[in-house]
Scaffold this motif. Structure first.
Motif, mmCIF file in Angstrom:
data_model
loop_
_atom_site.group_PDB
_atom_site.id
_atom_site.type_symbol
_atom_site.label_atom_id
_atom_site.label_comp_id
_atom_site.label_asym_id
_atom_site.label_seq_id
_atom_site.Cartn_x
_atom_site.Cartn_y
_atom_site.Cartn_z
ATOM 1 N N ALA A 36 -7.270 1.134 8.640
ATOM 2 C CA ALA A 36 -7.924 0.109 7.810
ATOM 3 C C ALA A 36 -6.910 -0.601 6.925
ATOM 4 O O ALA A 36 -6.965 -1.831 6.760
ATOM 5 C CB ALA A 36 -9.017 0.754 6.964
ATOM 6 N N LEU A 37 -5.992 0.134 6.351
ATOM 7 C CA LEU A 37 -4.983 -0.491 5.488
ATOM 8 C C LEU A 37 -4.055 -1.401 6.282
ATOM 9 O O LEU A 37 -3.668 -2.476 5.800
ATOM 10 C CB LEU A 37 -4.179 0.597 4.771
ATOM 11 N N LEU A 38 -3.697 -0.989 7.487
ATOM 12 C CA LEU A 38 -2.863 -1.849 8.330
ATOM 13 C C LEU A 38 -3.599 -3.136 8.690
ATOM 14 O O LEU A 38 -3.019 -4.237 8.654
ATOM 15 C CB LEU A 38 -2.442 -1.097 9.588
ATOM 16 N N ALA A 39 -4.873 -3.017 9.043
ATOM 17 C CA ALA A 39 -5.659 -4.205 9.380
ATOM 18 C C ALA A 39 -5.822 -5.108 8.169
ATOM 19 O O ALA A 39 -5.739 -6.348 8.272
ATOM 20 C CB ALA A 39 -7.025 -3.788 9.922
ATOM 21 N N PHE A 40 -6.043 -4.514 6.997
ATOM 22 C CA PHE A 40 -6.199 -5.307 5.775
ATOM 23 C C PHE A 40 -4.882 -5.997 5.415
ATOM 24 O O PHE A 40 -4.880 -7.148 4.955
ATOM 25 C CB PHE A 40 -6.654 -4.409 4.631
ATOM 26 N N SER A 41 -3.764 -5.321 5.634
ATOM 27 C CA SER A 41 -2.463 -5.934 5.368
ATOM 28 C C SER A 41 -2.236 -7.136 6.274
ATOM 29 O O SER A 41 -1.735 -8.185 5.836
ATOM 30 C CB SER A 41 -1.353 -4.897 5.565
ATOM 31 N N ALA A 42 -2.613 -6.993 7.547
ATOM 32 C CA ALA A 42 -2.482 -8.121 8.463
ATOM 33 C C ALA A 42 -3.379 -9.277 8.037
ATOM 34 O O ALA A 42 -2.995 -10.459 8.130
ATOM 35 C CB ALA A 42 -2.821 -7.672 9.887
ATOM 36 N N PHE A 43 -4.566 -8.960 7.553
ATOM 37 C CA PHE A 43 -5.490 -9.992 7.076
ATOM 38 C C PHE A 43 -4.898 -10.742 5.887
ATOM 39 O O PHE A 43 -4.945 -11.977 5.821
ATOM 40 C CB PHE A 43 -6.827 -9.346 6.702
ATOM 41 N N LEU A 44 -4.313 -10.004 4.933
ATOM 42 C CA LEU A 44 -3.708 -10.646 3.769
ATOM 43 C C LEU A 44 -2.513 -11.500 4.168
ATOM 44 O O LEU A 44 -2.332 -12.615 3.649
ATOM 45 C CB LEU A 44 -3.276 -9.587 2.752
ATOM 46 N N ALA A 45 -1.701 -10.978 5.092
ATOM 47 C CA ALA A 45 -0.540 -11.750 5.540
ATOM 48 C C ALA A 45 -0.979 -13.052 6.204
ATOM 49 O O ALA A 45 -0.352 -14.104 6.017
ATOM 50 C CB ALA A 45 0.297 -10.908 6.501
ATOM 51 N N ALA A 46 -2.072 -12.995 6.983
ATOM 52 C CA ALA A 46 -2.580 -14.208 7.624
ATOM 53 C C ALA A 46 -3.092 -15.212 6.596
ATOM 54 O O ALA A 46 -3.090 -16.430 6.854
ATOM 55 C CB ALA A 46 -3.693 -13.851 8.608
ATOM 56 N N CYS A 47 -3.497 -14.713 5.421
ATOM 57 C CA CYS A 47 -3.966 -15.602 4.355
ATOM 58 C C CYS A 47 -2.831 -16.069 3.450
ATOM 59 O O CYS A 47 -3.086 -16.747 2.444
ATOM 60 C CB CYS A 47 -5.023 -14.886 3.518
ATOM 61 N N GLY A 48 -1.596 -15.692 3.778
ATOM 62 C CA GLY A 48 -0.456 -16.110 2.979
ATOM 63 C C GLY A 48 -0.212 -15.273 1.744
ATOM 64 O O GLY A 48 0.459 -15.722 0.810
ATOM 65 N N VAL A 49 -0.735 -14.053 1.713
ATOM 66 C CA VAL A 49 -0.579 -13.161 0.566
ATOM 67 C C VAL A 49 0.338 -12.009 0.945
ATOM 68 O O VAL A 49 0.226 -11.457 2.050
ATOM 69 C CB VAL A 49 -1.951 -12.615 0.097
ATOM 70 N N ASN A 50 1.220 -11.636 0.047
ATOM 71 C CA ASN A 50 2.126 -10.517 0.280
ATOM 72 C C ASN A 50 1.340 -9.208 0.217
ATOM 73 O O ASN A 50 0.815 -8.850 -0.845
ATOM 74 C CB ASN A 50 3.229 -10.512 -0.779
ATOM 75 N N PRO A 51 1.232 -8.457 1.321
ATOM 76 C CA PRO A 51 0.461 -7.207 1.307
ATOM 77 C C PRO A 51 1.006 -6.180 0.328
ATOM 78 O O PRO A 51 0.235 -5.430 -0.276
ATOM 79 C CB PRO A 51 0.562 -6.713 2.754
ATOM 80 N N LEU A 52 2.322 -6.127 0.152
ATOM 81 C CA LEU A 52 2.911 -5.162 -0.778
ATOM 82 C C LEU A 52 2.526 -5.493 -2.219
ATOM 83 O O LEU A 52 2.244 -4.592 -3.025
ATOM 84 C CB LEU A 52 4.432 -5.138 -0.618
ATOM 85 N N ALA A 53 2.502 -6.775 -2.545
ATOM 86 C CA ALA A 53 2.081 -7.172 -3.893
ATOM 87 C C ALA A 53 0.615 -6.823 -4.127
ATOM 88 O O ALA A 53 0.240 -6.356 -5.213
ATOM 89 C CB ALA A 53 2.303 -8.672 -4.086
ATOM 90 N N ALA A 54 -0.212 -7.025 -3.105
ATOM 91 C CA ALA A 54 -1.628 -6.673 -3.231
ATOM 92 C C ALA A 54 -1.801 -5.170 -3.395
ATOM 93 O O ALA A 54 -2.610 -4.708 -4.210
ATOM 94 C CB ALA A 54 -2.394 -7.169 -2.009
ATOM 95 N N ALA A 55 -1.036 -4.383 -2.632
ATOM 96 C CA ALA A 55 -1.120 -2.924 -2.737
ATOM 97 C C ALA A 55 -0.711 -2.456 -4.126
ATOM 98 O O ALA A 55 -1.341 -1.551 -4.702
ATOM 99 C CB ALA A 55 -0.246 -2.278 -1.673
ATOM 100 N N ALA A 56 0.327 -3.066 -4.677
ATOM 101 C CA ALA A 56 0.771 -2.690 -6.020
ATOM 102 C C ALA A 56 -0.300 -3.005 -7.058
ATOM 103 O O ALA A 56 -0.537 -2.218 -7.993
ATOM 104 C CB ALA A 56 2.076 -3.417 -6.357
ATOM 105 N N LEU A 57 -0.963 -4.143 -6.901
ATOM 106 C CA LEU A 57 -2.025 -4.500 -7.846
ATOM 107 C C LEU A 57 -3.233 -3.586 -7.713
ATOM 108 O O LEU A 57 -3.867 -3.233 -8.717
ATOM 109 C CB LEU A 57 -2.438 -5.956 -7.628
ATOM 110 N N ILE A 58 -3.559 -3.203 -6.479
ATOM 111 C CA ILE A 58 -4.682 -2.277 -6.281
ATOM 112 C C ILE A 58 -4.387 -0.949 -6.952
ATOM 113 O O ILE A 58 -5.243 -0.363 -7.632
ATOM 114 C CB ILE A 58 -4.964 -2.095 -4.773
ATOM 115 N N TRP A 59 -3.171 -0.450 -6.780
ATOM 116 C CA TRP A 59 -2.801 0.815 -7.425
ATOM 117 C C TRP A 59 -2.838 0.684 -8.948
ATOM 118 O O TRP A 59 -3.359 1.558 -9.639
ATOM 119 C CB TRP A 59 -1.416 1.243 -6.965
ATOM 120 N N ARG A 60 -2.303 -0.419 -9.443
ATOM 121 C CA ARG A 60 -2.281 -0.622 -10.886
ATOM 122 C C ARG A 60 -3.691 -0.740 -11.451
ATOM 123 O O ARG A 60 -4.011 -0.176 -12.504
ATOM 124 C CB ARG A 60 -1.478 -1.877 -11.202
#
Length: 379
Positions: A36-60
């Motif tokens: 699920a996380l891999l699929a969500f990362s691909a979805f964010l990348a397709a939307c022009g969003v950095n998946p690593l930045a999103a993951a850091a914000l989710i953790w924070r």
């Protein structure tokens, strides 16, 4: 026979199956989350969003600060109870997905009972009694509501998944009709609601935390349900019925009683979640009661594989994801549906992972260490 086997009292023929069940219980949810996380990362990348930045914000937003932790605990509180609403019938072999409807009915019952007890709010003892009656009323309403699909399943053969799903729609419609009709507070102008509870009847917070006592209710009920299902004759009868209802009937188990009790306990859990939302968060019943906690509870239960003990960490995980929604919107300009997309990926991955159920146990002997398999070492 190895020392591990002797210590645990497990016969050699049962050892591999036992270890395989443990491996499967951990491996399948972790596999689903990873996919699920891999699929969500691909979805964010397709939307022009950095998946690593999103993951850091989710953790924070979920666990990065003490404030984030408290927000996560607040979001996880109803998920503990609605997760049980799905898990308990599943332990009997029923797929009841009516937690959302039972939550709404329980919250509505609490909102109706509370104003009639306003006279008890003046004293500490009276307020405590009124709170207990409100919560008990919500639990009773939820229990009766979810007993309906259980009764229809046993006596009429109606599919419990379909009937409980339809009951969700009926519960929300009934709540909206009453809140906007006979139960509407004349003072609620912009957003229809019932009469607000007296301040003295509102549930307080856990000492030292900015989290209402619903969290404590959820934790206690998860532990109690885990003990019930794993350490009592009722739990054993439930597992027998889930494996083979015909065999359960042949050995003398009252299947109808078993189903009704499991559905009543599930409904009481969801009804308590609704009552807490009214008595600790909103103060009255509004359309906001149907916030989707019942449907999120389905995901919690599946990811926990219907284990009441495992519901606790899973609810914390999903509660943290929901709590991080605000940071994703502010920092990455993502819509509020982003978290729902992640939950959807997780749910699909969990359902797909269930197709591997039972297969990991068959292959367990191929990778377990020899010391755990009880097989002789070379030489």
């Amino acid at each position: 026979m190895t020392s591990l086997t002797l210590a645990l009292g497990v016969r050699p023929g049962m050892r591999d199956r036992w270890l395989g069940r443990i491996a499967e219980a951990w491996a399948l949810p972790l596999l689903a989350l990873t996919v699920a996380l891999l699929a969500f990362s691909a979805f964010l990348a397709a939307c022009g969003v950095n998946p690593l930045a999103a993951a850091a914000l989710i953790w924070r937003g979920a666990f990065g600060t003490w404030f984030s932790w408290q927000n996560t605990l607040q979001k996880a509180s109803p998920l503990l109870l609605t997760g049980l609403a799905m898990a308990l019938p599943a332990r009997v072999g029923l797929m009841v997905i009516g937690g959302e409807g039972a939550l709404v009915i329980g919250g509505l019952a609490c909102a109706v009972i509370g104003p009639t007890l306003s006279g008890l709010a003046g004293s500490a003892g009276g307020a405590l009694l009124a709170q207990a009656l409100m919560l008990a009323g919500g639990m009773a309403a939820g229990a009766l509501w979810l007993m309906i699909p259980g009764a229809l399943r046993f006596w009429r053969g109606v599919n419990e998944t379909i009937s409980s799903l339809l009951l969700n729609t009926i519960a929300i419609a009934v709540m909206n009709q009453l809140v906007e009709g006979v139960l509407r507070d004349p003072l609620s102008l912009n957003k229809p609601s019932t009469v607000s509870l007296a301040p003295g009847l509102m549930l307080g917070q856990i000492p030292g935390l900015s989290v209402h006592v619903g969290l404590a209710f959820g934790l206690v009920l998860c532990v109690a349900a885990g003990v019930l299902m794993q350490r009592t004759s009722f739990g054993f009868a439930a597992s027998v019925n889930a494996g083979n209802p015909r065999a359960a009937h042949m050995v003398g188990i009252d299947v109808g009683r078993l189903i009704l009790i499991a559905c009543a306990l599930a409904g009481a859990s969801a009804g308590l979640a609704g009552a807490v939302e009214v008595a600790a968060v909103q103060g009255s019943a509004t359309a906001s009661l149907a916030a989707g906690y019942g449907y999120s509870g389905i995901l919690v239960a599946f990811l926990a594989r219907h284990n009441p003990f495992a519901i606790i960490p899973v609810a914390l995980l999903l509660g943290g994801i929901v709590a991080s929604d605000g940071l994703l919107q502010r920092h990455l300009d993502l819509p509020d549906a982003t978290v729902a997309v992640l939950q959807g990926f997780v749910f699909i991955a969990v359902l797909a992972a269930e197709t591997f159920s039972g297969r990991l146990r068959l292959r367990c002997r191929l990778w377990l260490p020899l010391s755990l398999r009880g097989e002789p070492r070379d030489g």
